[in-house]
Design a protein around this motif. Structure first.
Motif, PDB file in Angstrom:
ATOM      1  N   CYS A 156       7.366   1.689   6.188  1.00  0.00           N
ATOM      2  CA  CYS A 156       7.010   0.495   6.965  1.00  0.00           C
ATOM      3  C   CYS A 156       7.438  -0.829   6.318  1.00  0.00           C
ATOM      4  O   CYS A 156       7.259  -1.886   6.906  1.00  0.00           O
ATOM      5  CB  CYS A 156       5.502   0.477   7.217  1.00  0.00           C
ATOM      6  SG  CYS A 156       4.533   0.083   5.755  1.00  0.00           S
ATOM      7  N   GLY A 157       7.953  -0.785   5.079  1.00  0.00           N
ATOM      8  CA  GLY A 157       8.368  -2.012   4.408  1.00  0.00           C
ATOM      9  C   GLY A 157       7.248  -2.740   3.695  1.00  0.00           C
ATOM     10  O   GLY A 157       7.436  -3.846   3.199  1.00  0.00           O
ATOM     11  N   GLY A 158       6.075  -2.128   3.649  1.00  0.00           N
ATOM     12  CA  GLY A 158       4.921  -2.762   3.015  1.00  0.00           C
ATOM     13  C   GLY A 158       4.999  -2.772   1.497  1.00  0.00           C
ATOM     14  O   GLY A 158       5.919  -2.225   0.893  1.00  0.00           O
ATOM     15  N   HIS A 159       4.009  -3.394   0.868  1.00  0.00           N
ATOM     16  CA  HIS A 159       3.926  -3.483  -0.588  1.00  0.00           C
ATOM     17  C   HIS A 159       3.094  -2.328  -1.135  1.00  0.00           C
ATOM     18  O   HIS A 159       2.182  -1.832  -0.466  1.00  0.00           O
ATOM     19  CB  HIS A 159       3.278  -4.809  -1.007  1.00  0.00           C
ATOM     20  CG  HIS A 159       4.133  -5.993  -0.693  1.00  0.00           C
ATOM     21  ND1 HIS A 159       5.170  -6.387  -1.502  1.00  0.00           N
ATOM     22  CD2 HIS A 159       4.113  -6.856   0.360  1.00  0.00           C
ATOM     23  CE1 HIS A 159       5.754  -7.444  -0.967  1.00  0.00           C
ATOM     24  NE2 HIS A 159       5.126  -7.746   0.166  1.00  0.00           N
ATOM     25  N   PHE A 160       3.385  -1.961  -2.390  1.00  0.00           N
ATOM     26  CA  PHE A 160       2.648  -0.864  -3.026  1.00  0.00           C
ATOM     27  C   PHE A 160       1.538  -1.387  -3.925  1.00  0.00           C
ATOM     28  O   PHE A 160       1.661  -2.431  -4.550  1.00  0.00           O
ATOM     29  CB  PHE A 160       3.601  -0.019  -3.884  1.00  0.00           C
ATOM     30  CG  PHE A 160       4.471   0.887  -3.086  1.00  0.00           C
ATOM     31  CD1 PHE A 160       3.963   2.058  -2.530  1.00  0.00           C
ATOM     32  CD2 PHE A 160       5.815   0.602  -2.903  1.00  0.00           C
ATOM     33  CE1 PHE A 160       4.776   2.903  -1.805  1.00  0.00           C
ATOM     34  CE2 PHE A 160       6.632   1.444  -2.171  1.00  0.00           C
ATOM     35  CZ  PHE A 160       6.122   2.603  -1.621  1.00  0.00           C
ATOM     36  N   ARG A 161       0.478  -0.610  -3.976  1.00  0.00           N
ATOM     37  CA  ARG A 161      -0.585  -0.797  -4.965  1.00  0.00           C
ATOM     38  C   ARG A 161      -0.501   0.388  -5.924  1.00  0.00           C
ATOM     39  O   ARG A 161      -0.302   1.507  -5.493  1.00  0.00           O
ATOM     40  CB  ARG A 161      -1.963  -0.811  -4.287  1.00  0.00           C
ATOM     41  CG  ARG A 161      -2.191  -2.048  -3.473  1.00  0.00           C
ATOM     42  CD  ARG A 161      -3.678  -2.159  -3.117  1.00  0.00           C
ATOM     43  NE  ARG A 161      -3.880  -3.349  -2.337  1.00  0.00           N
ATOM     44  CZ  ARG A 161      -4.349  -3.366  -1.109  1.00  0.00           C
ATOM     45  NH1 ARG A 161      -4.703  -2.240  -0.510  1.00  0.00           N
ATOM     46  NH2 ARG A 161      -4.510  -4.511  -0.466  1.00  0.00           N
ATOM     47  N   ILE A 162      -0.674   0.121  -7.195  1.00  0.00           N
ATOM     48  CA  ILE A 162      -0.520   1.154  -8.225  1.00  0.00           C
ATOM     49  C   ILE A 162      -1.890   1.563  -8.741  1.00  0.00           C
ATOM     50  O   ILE A 162      -2.733   0.725  -9.022  1.00  0.00           O
ATOM     51  CB  ILE A 162       0.354   0.636  -9.393  1.00  0.00           C
ATOM     52  CG1 ILE A 162       1.680   0.113  -8.882  1.00  0.00           C
ATOM     53  CG2 ILE A 162       0.547   1.732 -10.441  1.00  0.00           C
ATOM     54  CD1 ILE A 162       2.518   1.084  -8.089  1.00  0.00           C
ATOM     55  N   TYR A 163      -2.068   2.872  -8.894  1.00  0.00           N
ATOM     56  CA  TYR A 163      -3.326   3.425  -9.418  1.00  0.00           C
ATOM     57  C   TYR A 163      -3.018   4.376 -10.567  1.00  0.00           C
ATOM     58  O   TYR A 163      -2.055   5.140 -10.503  1.00  0.00           O
ATOM     59  CB  TYR A 163      -4.083   4.198  -8.323  1.00  0.00           C
ATOM     60  CG  TYR A 163      -4.443   3.346  -7.146  1.00  0.00           C
ATOM     61  CD1 TYR A 163      -5.607   2.587  -7.151  1.00  0.00           C
ATOM     62  CD2 TYR A 163      -3.620   3.295  -6.026  1.00  0.00           C
ATOM     63  CE1 TYR A 163      -5.945   1.791  -6.062  1.00  0.00           C
ATOM     64  CE2 TYR A 163      -3.948   2.503  -4.938  1.00  0.00           C
ATOM     65  CZ  TYR A 163      -5.099   1.760  -4.963  1.00  0.00           C
ATOM     66  OH  TYR A 163      -5.426   0.972  -3.902  1.00  0.00           O
ATOM     67  N   TYR A 164      -3.805   4.305 -11.601  1.00  0.00           N
ATOM     68  CA  TYR A 164      -3.701   5.235 -12.716  1.00  0.00           C
ATOM     69  C   TYR A 164      -4.597   6.425 -12.400  1.00  0.00           C
ATOM     70  O   TYR A 164      -5.756   6.248 -12.025  1.00  0.00           O
ATOM     71  CB  TYR A 164      -4.153   4.557 -14.017  1.00  0.00           C
ATOM     72  CG  TYR A 164      -4.142   5.494 -15.205  1.00  0.00           C
ATOM     73  CD1 TYR A 164      -2.942   5.880 -15.794  1.00  0.00           C
ATOM     74  CD2 TYR A 164      -5.319   5.983 -15.734  1.00  0.00           C
ATOM     75  CE1 TYR A 164      -2.913   6.744 -16.871  1.00  0.00           C
ATOM     76  CE2 TYR A 164      -5.319   6.850 -16.818  1.00  0.00           C
ATOM     77  CZ  TYR A 164      -4.122   7.231 -17.370  1.00  0.00           C
ATOM     78  OH  TYR A 164      -4.097   8.087 -18.435  1.00  0.00           O
ATOM     79  N   ILE A 165      -4.076   7.619 -12.523  1.00  0.00           N
ATOM     80  CA  ILE A 165      -4.856   8.822 -12.258  1.00  0.00           C
ATOM     81  C   ILE A 165      -5.393   9.310 -13.593  1.00  0.00           C
ATOM     82  O   ILE A 165      -4.654   9.772 -14.454  1.00  0.00           O
ATOM     83  CB  ILE A 165      -3.987   9.912 -11.585  1.00  0.00           C
ATOM     84  CG1 ILE A 165      -3.385   9.387 -10.282  1.00  0.00           C
ATOM     85  CG2 ILE A 165      -4.821  11.165 -11.343  1.00  0.00           C
ATOM     86  CD1 ILE A 165      -2.341  10.308  -9.682  1.00  0.00           C
ATOM     87  N   ASN A 166      -6.680   9.198 -13.796  1.00  0.00           N
ATOM     88  CA  ASN A 166      -7.317   9.580 -15.039  1.00  0.00           C
ATOM     89  C   ASN A 166      -7.563  11.069 -15.035  1.00  0.00           C
ATOM     90  O   ASN A 166      -8.258  11.590 -14.181  1.00  0.00           O
ATOM     91  CB  ASN A 166      -8.637   8.805 -15.189  1.00  0.00           C
ATOM     92  CG  ASN A 166      -9.190   8.903 -16.583  1.00  0.00           C
ATOM     93  OD1 ASN A 166      -8.572   9.454 -17.479  1.00  0.00           O
ATOM     94  ND2 ASN A 166     -10.376   8.347 -16.762  1.00  0.00           N
ATOM     95  N   LYS A 167      -6.980  11.760 -16.005  1.00  0.00           N
ATOM     96  CA  LYS A 167      -7.148  13.230 -16.068  1.00  0.00           C
ATOM     97  C   LYS A 167      -7.819  13.652 -17.336  1.00  0.00           C
ATOM     98  O   LYS A 167      -7.687  13.131 -18.354  1.00  0.00           O
ATOM     99  CB  LYS A 167      -5.782  13.901 -15.951  1.00  0.00           C
ATOM    100  CG  LYS A 167      -5.183  13.588 -14.614  1.00  0.00           C
ATOM    101  CD  LYS A 167      -3.993  14.434 -14.362  1.00  0.00           C
ATOM    102  CE  LYS A 167      -3.479  14.059 -12.989  1.00  0.00           C
ATOM    103  NZ  LYS A 167      -2.813  14.995 -12.285  1.00  0.00           N
TER     104      LYS A 167
END
Length: 167
Positions: A156-167
């Protein structure tokens, strides 16, 4: 289904069908890698080409055969990358052996082999489009993870949000 036997038979098939690999330049023992990014690899160790197969690719005979054929093409002169010569030899292998040579696993292959699930289990980062929720997973801090403002969602051309996946 013995991957080593498939490897040996495939080398013979290449030679019998005029595909000019050099048996003496290929390490005879297949090795294994635990990669979740690639199904196989071909490396020159200074004396011979060492062909490796991902443990995740070693689940179906067709996938083993396709992956090993791909890696054997890398042993031909000028074929260590996926350039023009690689594709020419890939077409020759398809013509003579009926093995379709691809440079990336299809989504179906990734799912069938389990490599997709293994990748998702190891992923440490998740990029989610703020508009449509399209999600991309990454193992390492790639350009997308470090600088999400430089990238747009392919849907869609939108912006990304970044998330850290805690394992």
């Amino acid at each position: 289904m013995d991957a080593q036997k498939i490897f040996e038979n495939l080398i013979d098939e290449f030679l019998e069908n005029g595909i000019p690999i050099k048996r003496e330049q290929i390490h005879p023992e297949l090795s294994y890698i635990n990669s979740v990014i690639k199904l196989g690899s071909c490396k020159w160790n200074g004396k011979k080409y060492v062909i490796s197969l991902s443990k995740h690719a070693a689940r179906a005979e067709t996938q083993i055969r396709n992956t090993l054929a791909h890696e054997l093409i890398h042993t031909l002169p000028g074929c260590m990358n996926h350039g023009k010569r690689f594709h020419q030899y890939g077409a020759l292998v398809y013509q003579r052996l009926g093995i379709l040579i691809q440079t990336k696993a299809t989504e179906t292959e990734a799912n069938q082999s389990g490599i997709r699930n293994a990748y998702l289990e190891r992923a440490r980062y998740k990029a989610v489009c703020a508009n449509c929720q399209y999600t991309i997973f990454r193992l390492k801090k790639s350009g997308l993870i470090k600088s999400p403002h430089r990238y747009r969602c392919p849907k869609c051309g939108g912006h990304f949000r970044i998330y850290y996946i805690n394992k």
